[in-house]
Design an enzyme around this catalytic site. Sequence first.
Site, short mmCIF file in Angstrom:
data_model
loop_
_atom_site.label_atom_id
_atom_site.label_comp_id
_atom_site.label_asym_id
_atom_site.label_seq_id
_atom_site.Cartn_x
_atom_site.Cartn_y
_atom_site.Cartn_z
N GLY A 1 40.14 48.92 25.16
CA GLY A 1 41.22 48.47 24.30
C GLY A 1 42.57 48.87 24.85
N GLN B 1 51.34 50.85 24.68
CA GLN B 1 50.84 51.49 25.89
C GLN B 1 51.37 50.84 27.16
OE1 GLN B 1 46.57 51.40 24.30
NE2 GLN B 1 46.58 53.13 25.72
N CYS C 1 41.58 57.84 26.15
CA CYS C 1 42.65 56.85 26.01
C CYS C 1 43.28 56.60 27.37
CB CYS C 1 43.69 57.37 25.02
SG CYS C 1 45.08 56.26 24.77
N LEU C 2 43.58 55.36 27.65
CA LEU C 2 44.22 55.01 28.92
C LEU C 2 45.60 55.65 29.06
CD1 LEU C 2 43.21 51.24 29.14
CD2 LEU C 2 42.18 53.19 30.36
N HIS D 1 41.24 52.90 16.80
CA HIS D 1 41.99 53.58 17.86
C HIS D 1 43.23 52.77 18.25
CE1 HIS D 1 42.08 56.07 21.68
NE2 HIS D 1 42.84 55.05 22.02
N GLU D 2 43.04 51.47 18.47
CA GLU D 2 44.15 50.63 18.92
C GLU D 2 45.18 50.40 17.81
OE1 GLU D 2 44.50 50.39 22.04
OE2 GLU D 2 42.46 51.02 22.49
N HIS E 1 47.53 53.23 17.54
CA HIS E 1 48.63 53.19 18.52
C HIS E 1 49.85 52.48 17.96
CE1 HIS E 1 47.36 54.94 22.30
NE2 HIS E 1 46.19 54.32 22.23
#
Length: 163
Positions: A46, A51, A89-90, A131-132, A135
Amino acid sequence: MAIIDIVQEPDESLRKHSRPVKKITKRINTLLDDMKETLKAAEGVGLAAPQVGVLRRVVIVDVGEGVMELINPEILESSEETQTGEEACLSCGVRRGIVTRPKKVKIRAMDRNGDWQEYEGEDLLARAFCHEIDHLDGILFLDIMSKEITGEDILEEEGPDAI
């Protein structure tokens, strides 16, 4: 399409609230395309627009069933039943932690054509949705994890021959 640099924690932009998309434009569609390319290159599940430095309520999710493009996503329902597991997480490098989230969620979001769709997610998909969407509100998994996973934790779980 282009691969975009992923903003890394502790960059303060990751802590800001994203603005809703009021009109789907060519620019939003290009953002979606670039985010898909970036997610594929990063081998993630995701990616949220903050991000990649864009404070708009845009998310993509791919848990292996194809890319879902979510514009202005919102959680409609969450199960009382929860799941607790590892997240990364990225935007957080190699950091990982244990996070509890709903086992099932129902969300609503616009697609790239401006049509509202509803999606139901369970297990990994529910985790990815939550999670997304977090953000978009400036929340990282680091803020809600119950425990950070360290190298010592990995050794304890997998034994000394794991590394």
